[in-house]
Design a protein around this motif. Structure first.
Motif, PDB file in Angstrom:
ATOM      1  N   LEU A  52      -5.110  41.961 -26.974  1.00 20.43           N
ATOM      2  CA  LEU A  52      -4.275  41.685 -28.138  1.00 20.43           C
ATOM      3  C   LEU A  52      -4.299  40.183 -28.399  1.00 20.43           C
ATOM      4  O   LEU A  52      -3.909  39.395 -27.544  1.00 20.43           O
ATOM      5  CB  LEU A  52      -2.852  42.180 -27.895  1.00 20.43           C
ATOM      6  N   LYS A  53      -4.769  39.782 -29.596  1.00 18.38           N
ATOM      7  CA  LYS A  53      -4.892  38.374 -29.965  1.00 18.38           C
ATOM      8  C   LYS A  53      -3.996  38.077 -31.163  1.00 18.38           C
ATOM      9  O   LYS A  53      -4.056  38.764 -32.177  1.00 18.38           O
ATOM     10  CB  LYS A  53      -6.338  38.022 -30.316  1.00 18.38           C
ATOM     11  N   GLN A  54      -3.171  37.045 -31.046  1.00 19.66           N
ATOM     12  CA  GLN A  54      -2.271  36.654 -32.126  1.00 19.66           C
ATOM     13  C   GLN A  54      -2.854  35.517 -32.957  1.00 19.66           C
ATOM     14  O   GLN A  54      -3.524  34.618 -32.424  1.00 19.66           O
ATOM     15  CB  GLN A  54      -0.934  36.178 -31.559  1.00 19.66           C
ATOM     16  N   GLY A  55      -2.582  35.556 -34.256  1.00 16.70           N
ATOM     17  CA  GLY A  55      -2.952  34.439 -35.111  1.00 16.70           C
ATOM     18  C   GLY A  55      -2.101  33.219 -34.809  1.00 16.70           C
ATOM     19  O   GLY A  55      -1.060  33.304 -34.160  1.00 16.70           O
ATOM     20  N   PHE A  56      -2.569  32.070 -35.267  1.00 15.05           N
ATOM     21  CA  PHE A  56      -1.904  30.776 -35.059  1.00 15.05           C
ATOM     22  C   PHE A  56      -1.694  30.486 -33.571  1.00 15.05           C
ATOM     23  O   PHE A  56      -0.630  30.035 -33.138  1.00 15.05           O
ATOM     24  CB  PHE A  56      -0.573  30.713 -35.822  1.00 15.05           C
ATOM     25  N   SER A  57      -2.705  30.784 -32.783  1.00 20.73           N
ATOM     26  CA  SER A  57      -2.684  30.452 -31.357  1.00 20.73           C
ATOM     27  C   SER A  57      -4.091  30.037 -30.956  1.00 20.73           C
ATOM     28  O   SER A  57      -5.055  30.246 -31.687  1.00 20.73           O
ATOM     29  CB  SER A  57      -2.224  31.657 -30.529  1.00 20.73           C
ATOM     30  N   TRP A  58      -4.212  29.447 -29.781  1.00 20.46           N
ATOM     31  CA  TRP A  58      -5.515  28.963 -29.323  1.00 20.46           C
ATOM     32  C   TRP A  58      -5.516  28.871 -27.796  1.00 20.46           C
ATOM     33  O   TRP A  58      -4.469  28.959 -27.139  1.00 20.46           O
ATOM     34  CB  TRP A  58      -5.815  27.580 -29.921  1.00 20.46           C
ATOM     35  N   GLY A  59      -6.728  28.705 -27.255  1.00 19.47           N
ATOM     36  CA  GLY A  59      -6.871  28.491 -25.820  1.00 19.47           C
ATOM     37  C   GLY A  59      -6.428  29.656 -24.965  1.00 19.47           C
ATOM     38  O   GLY A  59      -6.131  29.489 -23.780  1.00 19.47           O
ATOM     39  N   GLY A  60      -6.387  30.860 -25.526  1.00 21.11           N
ATOM     40  CA  GLY A  60      -5.987  32.030 -24.754  1.00 21.11           C
ATOM     41  C   GLY A  60      -4.499  32.145 -24.497  1.00 21.11           C
ATOM     42  O   GLY A  60      -4.055  33.025 -23.762  1.00 21.11           O
ATOM     43  N   ALA A  61      -3.684  31.274 -25.143  1.00 18.46           N
ATOM     44  CA  ALA A  61      -2.246  31.272 -24.887  1.00 18.46           C
ATOM     45  C   ALA A  61      -1.571  32.543 -25.391  1.00 18.46           C
ATOM     46  O   ALA A  61      -0.541  32.950 -24.848  1.00 18.46           O
ATOM     47  CB  ALA A  61      -1.604  30.052 -25.537  1.00 18.46           C
ATOM     48  N   GLN A  62      -2.121  33.168 -26.426  1.00 21.24           N
ATOM     49  CA  GLN A  62      -1.523  34.391 -26.976  1.00 21.24           C
ATOM     50  C   GLN A  62      -2.563  35.507 -27.025  1.00 21.24           C
ATOM     51  O   GLN A  62      -2.625  36.276 -27.983  1.00 21.24           O
ATOM     52  CB  GLN A  62      -0.947  34.114 -28.373  1.00 21.24           C
ATOM     53  N   VAL A  63      -3.387  35.571 -25.998  1.00 20.11           N
ATOM     54  CA  VAL A  63      -4.359  36.658 -25.842  1.00 20.11           C
ATOM     55  C   VAL A  63      -3.967  37.422 -24.584  1.00 20.11           C
ATOM     56  O   VAL A  63      -3.994  36.870 -23.485  1.00 20.11           O
ATOM     57  CB  VAL A  63      -5.796  36.120 -25.721  1.00 20.11           C
ATOM     58  N   THR A  64      -3.592  38.695 -24.730  1.00 19.04           N
ATOM     59  CA  THR A  64      -3.009  39.460 -23.629  1.00 19.04           C
ATOM     60  C   THR A  64      -3.785  40.747 -23.407  1.00 19.04           C
ATOM     61  O   THR A  64      -4.165  41.428 -24.369  1.00 19.04           O
ATOM     62  CB  THR A  64      -1.532  39.805 -23.928  1.00 19.04           C
ATOM     63  N   ARG A  65      -4.011  41.065 -22.135  1.00 18.72           N
ATOM     64  CA  ARG A  65      -4.687  42.310 -21.764  1.00 18.72           C
ATOM     65  C   ARG A  65      -3.632  43.397 -21.538  1.00 18.72           C
ATOM     66  O   ARG A  65      -2.705  43.222 -20.749  1.00 18.72           O
ATOM     67  CB  ARG A  65      -5.512  42.093 -20.496  1.00 18.72           C
ATOM     68  N   SER A 116      -3.968  32.381 -18.163  1.00 17.98           N
ATOM     69  CA  SER A 116      -3.273  32.399 -16.874  1.00 17.98           C
ATOM     70  C   SER A 116      -4.179  31.951 -15.731  1.00 17.98           C
ATOM     71  O   SER A 116      -3.705  31.665 -14.635  1.00 17.98           O
ATOM     72  CB  SER A 116      -2.729  33.802 -16.581  1.00 17.98           C
ATOM     73  N   GLY A 117      -5.495  31.905 -15.982  1.00 13.59           N
ATOM     74  CA  GLY A 117      -6.438  31.406 -14.992  1.00 13.59           C
ATOM     75  C   GLY A 117      -7.014  30.066 -15.411  1.00 13.59           C
ATOM     76  O   GLY A 117      -6.717  29.550 -16.491  1.00 13.59           O
ATOM     77  N   CYS A 118      -7.835  29.484 -14.554  1.00 17.27           N
ATOM     78  CA  CYS A 118      -8.452  28.182 -14.828  1.00 17.27           C
ATOM     79  C   CYS A 118      -9.812  28.370 -15.504  1.00 17.27           C
ATOM     80  O   CYS A 118     -10.522  29.342 -15.237  1.00 17.27           O
ATOM     81  CB  CYS A 118      -8.623  27.384 -13.533  1.00 17.27           C
TER      82      CYS A 118
END
Length: 402
Positions: free
Chosen positions: A218-231, A298-300
């Motif tokens: 699930l990817k949200q608009g107006f976000s970047w760097g995986g901050a709002q990408v959730t499995r 959440s990871g490096c």
């Protein structure tokens, strides 16, 4: 009486501009370069000298893109002055300041050439970031009166909101959610109905291309760097939207696009930079696949060496992959040209490589995407460099008559 002949001026001759029509470069920049509260808390207990040094470094680090930092702003002003622009600086600190600047742009006070060194998001005024509901009225006002060299006036909203489409994406369903009073609708329908339909279509599309259906991203608009990408599991998506995503949106945010995407067994990510339609440098860097229920950041990050090792373990030839992905990048550039109506000056195209060696489009970004370093570049330089980008932006503006 013989009158002296007048010297005829050729139609194509270049006449110097009068002083009243000298070129102007308007630099719009943020003054909110401060440490975040969480960063300040993390410094407690350290020696004072180390706290101060770390605080300065953290305060200068952008939230989204390195090209919006203060050093690149200084570089733009330097190049503009060398070309003969008169540089005008317009600071932005808060909402009243942004609204006042929007009114000034509508009155025509920011003419000729403008660079808006800000980034849109669904948050407050923090470092280079500005709320999207204030950002885009300012951008629209600038577009009417000046040549905007940053961000891309044609593509920024499409990219930031994650509304663009590509045939190279993994199977993807879009949910465009709109606020209706105290409730939300998706794609013009009830949220639950639209979500169930999107998940059903995504399940069929993922099976058709041989991707798993147990999890979705699930990817949200107006976000970047995986901050709002959730499995997530498909059965968790509706509850996650209803209890996590939508309640956190500010009242001013009346629309949000969410992507439901088939999960790719990610090995490495190839990021390719494009300047004026020409493919330039590329490099490998990626985030690890997040655990179930966790966000992608959440990871490096894995750097290029780690990505190369991961490819070698699966016996995937890196150079052959780069050559096979090149024509796909060129095709994505043409998709961007179709969306923008013009050739974007700068793009970064990111492809995800899975365990079978297949490449899927991860992101297509215009301005707002960091430059990528490659291990084979001398002294870790990027291609193009920051200096070349600054020159390209302002040379293009200078050559156009407004």
């Amino acid at each position: 009486v013989v009158r002296p002949k007048k010297n005829k001026v050729a139609k194509d001759s270049i006449v110097p501009r009068p002083l009243s029509k000298q070129r102007t470069f308007n630099l719009i920049y943020s003054t909110n370069w401060h440490c975040r509260p969480s960063e300040l808390r993390a410094l407690q207990g350290l020696p004072l000298e180390l706290q101060e040094a770390t605080r300065r470094l953290s305060a200068a680090q952008p939230l989204c893109c390195d090209l919006t930092n203060r050093s690149f702003c200084r570089l733009l002003c330097q190049v503009a002055s060398q070309l003969g622009f008169t540089v005008k600086r317009w600071p932005v600190e808060d909402a009243p300041g942004c609204w006042a600047l929007t009114k000034a742009a509508k009155r025509g006070e920011l003419k000729d050439t403008s660079a808006m060194m800000l980034h849109s998001w669904h948050g407050g005024y923090e470092k280079e970031c500005v709320p999207s509901w204030d950002f885009y009225p300012l951008l629209e006002a600038l577009k009417r009166r000046s040549l905007v060299v940053y961000p891309s006036p044609e593509l920024d909203l499409l990219h930031s909101a994650k509304r663009y489409r590509s045939k190279f994406m993994a199977p993807t369903e879009f949910l465009t959610m709109q606020r209706h009073g105290h409730t939300w609708k998706a794609n013009g329908k009830d949220l639950a109905v639209a979500t169930r339909k999107a998940l059903k279509d995504l399940h069929s599309a993922a099976l058709a291309v041989g991707l798993g259906t147990e999890n979705v991203m699930l990817k949200q608009g107006f976000s970047w760097g995986g901050a709002q990408v959730t499995r997530l599991r498909p059965s968790e998506v509706l509850q996650y939207l209803s209890t996590v995503v939508l309640p956190k949106l500010p009242a001013q945010a009346v629309e949000l696009t969410v992507l439901l995407q088939a999960k790719v067994d990610l090995v490495a990510e190839l990021r390719w930079m494009v300047l004026n339609g020409e493919l330039r440098g590329c490099g490998w860097v990626t985030l690890p696949v997040p655990r179930l229920g966790r966000k992608a950041n959440s990871g490096c990050y894995k750097n290029e060496l780690a990505c190369r090792e991961a490819l070698e373990k699966l016996k995937l030839d890196r150079l052959k992959l780069e050559e096979s992905i090149r024509p796909k990048v060129e095709a994505v550039v043409q998709e961007a040209v179709y969306d923008a109506g013009v050739m974007p000056q700068y793009l970064r195209v990111d492809f995800l490589v899975d365990k079978q060696g297949r490449a899927w489009l991860g992101e297509r970004e215009s301005w707002g995407a960091d430059l990528v370093r490659n291990q084979e570049n001398p002294q870790g330089r990027t291609n193009p460099s920051r200096a070349e980008l600054a020159r390209a932006m302002l040379h293009a503006a200078w050559s156009r008559s407004r």
